[in-house]
Design an enzyme around this catalytic site. Sequence first.
Site, mmCIF file in Angstrom:
data_model
loop_
_atom_site.group_PDB
_atom_site.id
_atom_site.type_symbol
_atom_site.label_atom_id
_atom_site.label_comp_id
_atom_site.label_asym_id
_atom_site.label_seq_id
_atom_site.Cartn_x
_atom_site.Cartn_y
_atom_site.Cartn_z
ATOM 1 N N ALA A 225 85.356 50.272 98.818
ATOM 2 C CA ALA A 225 86.005 50.993 97.717
ATOM 3 C C ALA A 225 84.996 51.824 96.930
ATOM 4 O O ALA A 225 85.376 52.539 96.012
ATOM 5 C CB ALA A 225 86.700 50.007 96.802
ATOM 6 N N ASP A 269 84.983 54.273 112.246
ATOM 7 C CA ASP A 269 84.372 53.046 112.753
ATOM 8 C C ASP A 269 82.892 53.349 112.968
ATOM 9 O O ASP A 269 82.533 54.181 113.808
ATOM 10 C CB ASP A 269 85.046 52.638 114.066
ATOM 11 N N CYS A 337 75.319 40.811 101.267
ATOM 12 C CA CYS A 337 75.463 39.820 100.184
ATOM 13 C C CYS A 337 75.516 38.423 100.799
ATOM 14 O O CYS A 337 76.459 37.670 100.588
ATOM 15 C CB CYS A 337 76.703 40.107 99.351
HETATM 16 C C1 LIG Z 1 80.074 44.544 102.036
HETATM 17 S S1 LIG Z 1 81.524 45.487 102.199
HETATM 18 C C2 LIG Z 1 81.088 46.991 101.422
HETATM 19 C C3 LIG Z 1 81.082 46.987 99.934
HETATM 20 C C4 LIG Z 1 80.785 48.354 99.352
HETATM 21 N N1 LIG Z 1 79.583 48.942 99.885
HETATM 22 C C5 LIG Z 1 80.674 48.288 97.844
HETATM 23 O O1 LIG Z 1 79.564 48.268 97.312
HETATM 24 O O2 LIG Z 1 81.713 48.271 97.192
HETATM 25 C C6 LIG Z 1 81.509 45.915 103.912
HETATM 26 C C7 LIG Z 1 82.452 47.014 104.337
HETATM 27 O O3 LIG Z 1 82.252 47.235 105.719
HETATM 28 C C8 LIG Z 1 83.446 47.778 106.245
HETATM 29 N N2 LIG Z 1 83.381 47.680 107.717
HETATM 30 C C9 LIG Z 1 83.421 46.588 108.493
HETATM 31 N N3 LIG Z 1 83.281 46.927 109.792
HETATM 32 C C10 LIG Z 1 83.130 48.279 109.836
HETATM 33 C C11 LIG Z 1 82.954 49.227 110.891
HETATM 34 N N4 LIG Z 1 82.896 48.852 112.178
HETATM 35 N N5 LIG Z 1 82.843 50.528 110.558
HETATM 36 C C12 LIG Z 1 82.919 50.929 109.258
HETATM 37 N N6 LIG Z 1 83.073 50.073 108.229
HETATM 38 C C13 LIG Z 1 83.177 48.766 108.507
HETATM 39 C C14 LIG Z 1 84.523 46.937 105.589
HETATM 40 O O4 LIG Z 1 85.754 47.620 105.583
HETATM 41 C C15 LIG Z 1 83.938 46.735 104.176
HETATM 42 O O5 LIG Z 1 84.477 47.661 103.286
#
Ligand SMILES: C[S@@+](CC[C@H](N)C(=O)[O-])C[C@H]1O[C@@H](n2cnc3c(N)ncnc32)[C@H](O)[C@@H]1O
Length: 399
Positions: A225, A269, A337
């Site tokens: 987000a 992706d 995290c």
């Molecule tokens: C740790 S969270 C990110 C939090 C964000 N950076 C923040 O500070 O608000 C990890 C993110 O990786 C995304 N994600 C997981 N697999 C992914 C992929 N193969 N390609 C792109 N995004 C991916 C998820 O949808 C999720 O939003």
Amino acid sequence: MRPESPRALAVGILLEVERGGRAQLLLDRALDRLPWPERDKAYATHLVYGALRRLRFLDFLLEPHLKRPHRLPPRVRWILRLGAWEWLWGKADHARVSPWVEEAKRVSPRLAGLVNAVLRRLHLREAPECVRLSLPDWLCLAWRDFFGQVAFAQGFNEPAPLFVTAYRPVEGLRPGPIPDSYLWEGGKTDFSALGLQPQNPASLFAAQLLDPAPGEKVLDLCGGAGLKAFYLAAKGAEVVSYDLNPKRQEAGERTARKLGLRVAYRTQDLTEPLSEKAKKVLLDAPCTGTGTFRSHPELRYRLVAEDPRRMAELQLRLLETAARATEEGGMLIYSVCTLTEEEGEGVAQAFLGRHPEFVPEPTACPFPVLRSGLGVYVAPEGGLDGFYYLRLRKVNFKT
Ligand SMILES: C[S@@+](CC[C@H](N)C(=O)[O-])C[C@H]1O[C@@H](n2cnc3c(N)ncnc32)[C@H](O)[C@@H]1O
């Protein structure tokens, strides 16, 4: 149906968590709808988080008094755990036992006597450290091996303060541990209208490490987000935020608009290559989230021992994409995290073994550090989430 009391609400939410729900989400949703005074809301929150954060230890304390705890109706089991949590918290017997007995009478009158007897007989027992910390054995032992101690995990069982990031100058807020981070001591509010965003300082710091100049292009990979993107945009960077999840990005876009910040969102992706590059790249990768046990207390009981290795495989694939999208001379930040060896130093070693064109740079970490190697692990103290940061520089490398 509207719960009659914070106790009834807590029991209802814990039952839903047991069926797979997320405590934070369920509690936020329920409390938003209830016209209760803040005091009652805070009490329900204290009950839910307290019971989940110490669940393994509470069951250990109840064990000598129950012949077959698994046979008890789930509601009664939670009533006992909540009563035990209040006992551990130090609430006096007269204020503690009878409200839970009354709660038991409502849901299972024939067991009210048992609840009364058990809650009055509780006593402290010497517990193994992993039980006392309410951690699963596999993780507790892995942490003890890797960090040389696991006492730091007590930080996950303390109440979580609410930190906010300020995108414009603010007055009257208590400063947090790093610039632009503050403690929010009021109730819930429309944070974006105030130019604020709830965010743990350990999460904010991953964005600060990138240190963009005004107008500089930044790629925010796995931006979700966009919490980190907001900060980078507020510092004047030209931010492009990528994620797989369009719903999260739509939410991010709405918040960015309310904050008056410009972030470009692209859905992709990221195990597939990107079609653009930048000098500054942040990969805030998906992870097991063991650093967020304070605010997601149920997570520790859901993870299994294979999860860190499985996540590390995905993280390495995402890091490949991030590496290719980093211009020569540029900086790549990898953050997660979580505090597992596999997803931190393990990923760093595997990546650097394959990529001599990247060199790790030291990270001057403003937080208590659990361990440093190629990157740095942040200790979950003082309300901080546990985090791992790795700062990499792409150098001119010719074979
Ligand atoms: C740790 S969270 C990110 C939090 C964000 N950076 C923040 O500070 O608000 C990890 C993110 O990786 C995304 N994600 C997981 N697999 C992914 C992929 N193969 N390609 C792109 N995004 C991916 C998820 O949808 C999720 O939003």
